[in-house]
Write a protein that holds these residues in place. Structure first.
Motif, mmCIF file in Angstrom:
data_model
loop_
_atom_site.group_PDB
_atom_site.id
_atom_site.type_symbol
_atom_site.label_atom_id
_atom_site.label_comp_id
_atom_site.label_asym_id
_atom_site.label_seq_id
_atom_site.Cartn_x
_atom_site.Cartn_y
_atom_site.Cartn_z
ATOM 1 N N GLU A 44 2.386 -7.930 -6.457
ATOM 2 C CA GLU A 44 1.929 -8.883 -6.157
ATOM 3 C C GLU A 44 1.132 -8.422 -5.589
ATOM 4 N N HIS A 45 -0.180 -8.808 -5.182
ATOM 5 C CA HIS A 45 -1.220 -8.560 -3.700
ATOM 6 C C HIS A 45 -1.003 -9.679 -2.479
ATOM 7 N N TYR A 46 -1.131 -8.651 -1.441
ATOM 8 C CA TYR A 46 -1.132 -9.110 -0.023
ATOM 9 C C TYR A 46 -1.884 -7.715 0.425
ATOM 10 N N ALA A 47 -2.540 -8.654 1.709
ATOM 11 C CA ALA A 47 -3.801 -7.494 2.137
ATOM 12 C C ALA A 47 -2.886 -6.711 2.967
ATOM 13 N N ASP A 48 -1.870 -7.232 3.916
ATOM 14 C CA ASP A 48 -0.757 -6.420 4.603
ATOM 15 C C ASP A 48 -0.147 -7.096 4.823
ATOM 16 N N VAL A 49 1.258 -5.424 5.773
ATOM 17 C CA VAL A 49 2.157 -6.185 6.269
ATOM 18 C C VAL A 49 2.605 -7.747 6.686
ATOM 19 N N ALA A 50 1.930 -8.316 7.754
ATOM 20 C CA ALA A 50 1.896 -8.978 8.357
ATOM 21 C C ALA A 50 1.604 -10.469 7.796
ATOM 22 N N THR A 51 0.737 -10.544 6.909
ATOM 23 C CA THR A 51 0.252 -11.206 6.229
ATOM 24 C C THR A 51 1.761 -11.734 4.589
ATOM 25 N N LEU A 52 2.298 -10.927 4.487
ATOM 26 C CA LEU A 52 3.611 -10.147 3.306
ATOM 27 C C LEU A 52 4.455 -10.990 4.260
ATOM 28 N N ALA A 53 4.991 -10.798 5.459
ATOM 29 C CA ALA A 53 6.103 -11.078 6.053
ATOM 30 C C ALA A 53 6.303 -12.113 6.270
ATOM 31 N N GLN A 54 4.951 -13.565 7.127
ATOM 32 C CA GLN A 54 4.862 -14.992 6.304
ATOM 33 C C GLN A 54 4.712 -15.270 5.569
ATOM 34 N N THR A 87 -1.395 -1.568 9.334
ATOM 35 C CA THR A 87 -2.318 -3.081 8.977
ATOM 36 C C THR A 87 -3.198 -3.219 10.347
ATOM 37 N N GLY A 88 -5.048 -2.990 9.541
ATOM 38 C CA GLY A 88 -6.613 -3.578 9.890
ATOM 39 C C GLY A 88 -6.589 -2.491 10.847
ATOM 40 N N GLU A 89 -8.104 -2.254 10.793
ATOM 41 C CA GLU A 89 -8.490 -1.007 10.855
ATOM 42 C C GLU A 89 -7.839 0.021 12.403
ATOM 43 N N TYR A 90 -7.802 -0.619 13.282
ATOM 44 C CA TYR A 90 -7.990 0.299 14.742
ATOM 45 C C TYR A 90 -5.791 0.643 14.123
ATOM 46 N N ALA A 91 -5.693 0.187 13.410
ATOM 47 C CA ALA A 91 -3.958 1.129 12.358
ATOM 48 C C ALA A 91 -4.691 1.902 11.784
ATOM 49 N N GLY A 92 -5.126 2.141 10.879
ATOM 50 C CA GLY A 92 -5.983 3.447 9.798
ATOM 51 C C GLY A 92 -6.144 2.838 7.990
ATOM 52 N N GLN A 93 -5.915 1.088 8.132
ATOM 53 C CA GLN A 93 -5.147 0.729 6.592
ATOM 54 C C GLN A 93 -6.424 1.560 5.971
ATOM 55 N N GLU A 94 -6.639 1.723 5.097
ATOM 56 C CA GLU A 94 -7.777 2.510 4.060
ATOM 57 C C GLU A 94 -7.132 1.620 2.474
ATOM 58 N N HIS A 99 1.448 -1.753 1.837
ATOM 59 C CA HIS A 99 2.399 -0.707 1.352
ATOM 60 C C HIS A 99 2.193 -0.426 3.049
ATOM 61 N N ALA A 100 3.841 -0.232 2.354
ATOM 62 C CA ALA A 100 5.240 1.529 3.103
ATOM 63 C C ALA A 100 4.954 2.851 2.781
ATOM 64 N N HIS A 101 4.357 3.540 3.978
ATOM 65 C CA HIS A 101 4.252 5.028 3.809
ATOM 66 C C HIS A 101 6.414 5.728 4.204
ATOM 67 N N VAL A 102 6.163 6.257 3.156
ATOM 68 C CA VAL A 102 7.369 7.373 3.193
ATOM 69 C C VAL A 102 7.165 8.215 2.956
ATOM 70 N N LEU A 103 7.656 8.543 4.659
ATOM 71 C CA LEU A 103 7.090 10.021 4.622
ATOM 72 C C LEU A 103 8.312 11.248 5.113
ATOM 73 N N GLY A 104 8.287 12.317 4.864
ATOM 74 C CA GLY A 104 9.459 13.574 5.580
ATOM 75 C C GLY A 104 9.838 14.377 4.853
ATOM 76 N N GLY A 105 11.041 14.976 4.914
ATOM 77 C CA GLY A 105 10.956 16.857 4.023
ATOM 78 C C GLY A 105 10.592 17.572 5.003
ATOM 79 N N GLU A 106 10.221 17.357 6.199
ATOM 80 C CA GLU A 106 9.690 18.720 7.178
ATOM 81 C C GLU A 106 9.718 17.652 8.388
ATOM 82 N N PRO A 107 9.128 18.530 9.982
ATOM 83 C CA PRO A 107 9.571 17.756 10.348
ATOM 84 C C PRO A 107 8.165 17.341 10.729
ATOM 85 N N LEU A 108 8.348 15.613 11.490
ATOM 86 C CA LEU A 108 6.957 15.358 11.458
ATOM 87 C C LEU A 108 6.239 15.270 12.707
ATOM 88 N N GLY A 109 6.742 15.614 13.832
ATOM 89 C CA GLY A 109 5.778 15.969 14.953
ATOM 90 C C GLY A 109 6.434 14.365 15.703
#
Length: 114
Positions: A44-54, A87-94, A99-109
């Motif tokens: 279901e469409h929600y614009a960002d995590v803040a909107t979804l959580a509320q 979430t939002g422009e300053y955070a780099g939401q494209e 959406h949640a990014h799940v990242l791993g499989g190597e050192p992430l820094g």
């Protein structure tokens, strides 16, 4: 419907699926930032995590549950992984669909770099 992720949910745009539930979809990012980079979205469409959580805390929990299961299936738990919501422009939401990014499989820094 001009939302990229809604078009993936509908099947109009193909994606490499990793996991699907009644309410969430997980698929590989087409421009991965780590050895393993999977996106977890709500069907279901929600614009960002803040909107979804509320609007639907239960569904927000289902996104996190799917992220955890994906991390386990990808073999990321032992060495560690990140779950990131931009979430939002300053955070780099494209894409304006939660959406949640799940990242791993190597050192992430470091968490952030300037």
């Amino acid at each position: 419907m001009d939302c990229l992720f809604c078009r993936i949910v509908s099947g109009e745009i193909p994606a490499t699926l990793v996991r699907e539930t009644d309410t969430t979809l997980a698929f590989r990012d087409i421009t991965p930032k780590a050895a393993s980079h999977i996106l977890v979205i709500t069907k279901e469409h929600y614009a960002d995590v803040a909107t979804l959580a509320q609007a639907d805390a239960k569904l927000a929990g289902e996104v996190l549950e799917t992220a955890a299961i994906v991390a386990e299936h990808e073999g990321l738990v032992a060495d560690g992984f990140r779950v990131i919501f931009n979430t939002g422009e300053y955070a780099g939401q494209e894409v304006s669909h939660v959406h949640a990014h799940v990242l791993g499989g190597e050192p992430l820094g470091p968490m952030l770099a300037k």
